[in-house]
Design an enzyme around this catalytic site. Sequence first.
Site, mmCIF file in Angstrom:
data_model
loop_
_atom_site.group_PDB
_atom_site.id
_atom_site.type_symbol
_atom_site.label_atom_id
_atom_site.label_comp_id
_atom_site.label_asym_id
_atom_site.label_seq_id
_atom_site.Cartn_x
_atom_site.Cartn_y
_atom_site.Cartn_z
ATOM 1 N N HIS A 38 -7.977 -6.366 7.227
ATOM 2 C CA HIS A 38 -7.706 -5.346 8.232
ATOM 3 C C HIS A 38 -7.852 -5.946 9.628
ATOM 4 O O HIS A 38 -8.941 -6.308 10.055
ATOM 5 C CB HIS A 38 -8.596 -4.108 8.119
ATOM 6 C CG HIS A 38 -7.920 -2.879 8.682
ATOM 7 N ND1 HIS A 38 -7.063 -2.085 7.951
ATOM 8 C CD2 HIS A 38 -7.941 -2.357 9.915
ATOM 9 C CE1 HIS A 38 -6.599 -1.110 8.710
ATOM 10 N NE2 HIS A 38 -7.101 -1.259 9.912
ATOM 11 N N GLU A 51 -2.522 -1.634 -3.348
ATOM 12 C CA GLU A 51 -3.709 -0.950 -2.847
ATOM 13 C C GLU A 51 -3.374 0.495 -2.518
ATOM 14 O O GLU A 51 -2.227 0.834 -2.210
ATOM 15 C CB GLU A 51 -4.284 -1.669 -1.628
ATOM 16 C CG GLU A 51 -3.342 -1.803 -0.455
ATOM 17 C CD GLU A 51 -3.936 -2.608 0.691
ATOM 18 O OE1 GLU A 51 -4.793 -3.482 0.430
ATOM 19 O OE2 GLU A 51 -3.549 -2.357 1.843
ATOM 20 N N HIS A 98 0.864 -1.184 0.000
ATOM 21 C CA HIS A 98 0.000 0.000 0.000
ATOM 22 C C HIS A 98 0.902 1.236 0.000
ATOM 23 O O HIS A 98 1.198 1.815 1.051
ATOM 24 C CB HIS A 98 -0.900 -0.021 1.245
ATOM 25 C CG HIS A 98 -1.955 1.042 1.250
ATOM 26 N ND1 HIS A 98 -3.193 0.841 1.807
ATOM 27 C CD2 HIS A 98 -1.966 2.308 0.783
ATOM 28 C CE1 HIS A 98 -3.922 1.940 1.683
ATOM 29 N NE2 HIS A 98 -3.185 2.846 1.066
#
Length: 256
Positions: free
Chosen positions: A209, A80, A49
């Site tokens: 997450h 991401e 990310h």
Amino acid sequence: MTTSNVKTALSVNLNKIALLRNSRDGNYPSVVHHAQVCIDAGADGITVHPRPDQRHIRPQDARDLSALLKQHPALEFNIEGNPFAGPADNGYPGFVELVTELCPHQATLVPDSDDQLTSDHGFDLRISGESLKPIIQALKERGIRVSLFMDPDVEQIALAKEVGADRIELYTGPYAAAWGSDQLEDIYQLHHAAAQYAADIGLGLNAGHDLNLDNLGKYATIPSLLEVSIGHALTVDSLAMGMSNAVAAYREVLQQ
């Protein structure tokens, strides 16, 4: 619980390896080396990310990992980030620009701002859906699967299908936070229903997450779960177990 015979892939997020590396000059620990450790231990893919402030993964890390994953064509590379993040003076080329350059297997679009500590909510597609449509189309034209980071809200998931997403990634932070509480079952059922709805309308399902070795097993019973992306907890577990053993432990939970 309802179970599914869909194999759930484990994509290891390497942000925290980069965060540790960035605390000193040089390239130690090496993100690429630890990606190879994860691959050798059986990970199904690698996630990064890269944020505009380059607090952890940097654009060059993404390029180096892209080259590594090309040596392992059976594995997936997932990048991401915020699709609206443009170029920055520090060398960040812009999220869409970086993804278009590297053409990973999957781009997971996340509505995080520069001042967020971590991703903490899904898209509200009533607000951002029209802006996302041309971005999603352009990425798909490059052969990139597009996943949207979403809350377990069936109305929003319906909009994800309308704007052209291939998959959604359900935000599992509230599920993880409720672990051990009397709220857990309600949240789990909410995710279960959202997952079923996504499958019914033809969207693939990812999740991520704060999933960890304690809470992953229950979550993985959600049907049609194709992929989980895990970084923080797996990295923490690696401190005690070693990274190879941690990857193996997470794979074992997913295979049960």
